[in-house]
Scaffold this motif. Sequence first.
Motif: not given
Length: 345
Positions: A154-161
């Motif tokens: 979820y965080l990777v998909r949002q570009g946050l991680a």
Amino acid sequence: MKNAVILALLITFATPFTGAPAWAQTSGKMGANMGKNMDPNVASSALPPQSFSPLVETGAGTVALAVDGLRLTLNDGQIVELSGIEIPGMNEMGAADPSNFPLQAKQALDQLFVKDKDIILYQTRDKDTGRVNRMGHTLAHVVQKPGNVWIQSYLVRQGLARVAPTLRNPELADQLYKIEQQARDEKRGIWADGSAYAVVKTTEAINPSPRFIVAEGTVVKAAIVSNRVYLNFGDDWKKDFSVGVEPDVRRALARAGIDPLQLQGKTLRIRGWVRDYNGPFIDLETPAQIEFPDGSKPLPAPGGAFTVEAPKNPETDTDQRPNAGMDEDSQNDQQAPARSGPVRE
């Protein structure tokens, strides 16, 4: 635990309140692309099915609060750290990034756990390795119930991680790489135009200041000295980007079907903590740090041959010299350094 709760409360109270979802808010200093690249609807329905077979389900719990973008405090007091990812700016020194991805990631978790707080924990199969860090926090991949949202993805998909496999927690990197590529293609978050965290090209000058980077380029020369493999990404090994591979990592690469000495001419994407050692340098700790953008892998030598013995004549055999062929006139052979730099378990 008391300090963690106080820290989380301070961060929460410092967050400006508006009618928009808290995690989607952006400060006035953020780049214009940041807010528009956020999508509060990216949840399990937008993520591909995942396999957790490399791991084992070890427990469940209920989230009390998000301490930050990587850590959750559960109702029983347990602190769970999301393994396999890292958030730009969270473990780096230097000037603060106005994008403040650590705060955005925390706000994303706050929003995600507003209602559905129950989670399942997946950890390494070896109960003695990679399940707890030095702080006593539980290291795990986390899935939210009932929506079955894999928090790391979820965080990777949002570009946050970014994907950040480690020696003790390398699992699921391949799956996360595909999700990260989607975020990169859509220029979300850290992959937005003008972001300081874009993939760096090895043909360009790379700042060797200690930090986590994702670098991409073609291996110009693969050489071995004193049991250590060097992958050089430029013609001048004294200043260009290089990667070091210790014997234990080389054995792990062989088990993964990769011979590092056959990487010459291959285009790779390498990620890890860079440091200054004859230019920017990354110590490879796990095969999971290597991506092959074209989908190929160099196979081990026929019959599984794999030599890790130290060379007998490193002074006369040029193939055994570090960065052999890169600078034939140099009399100062590169010595294998001890691993150093930031380590995240």
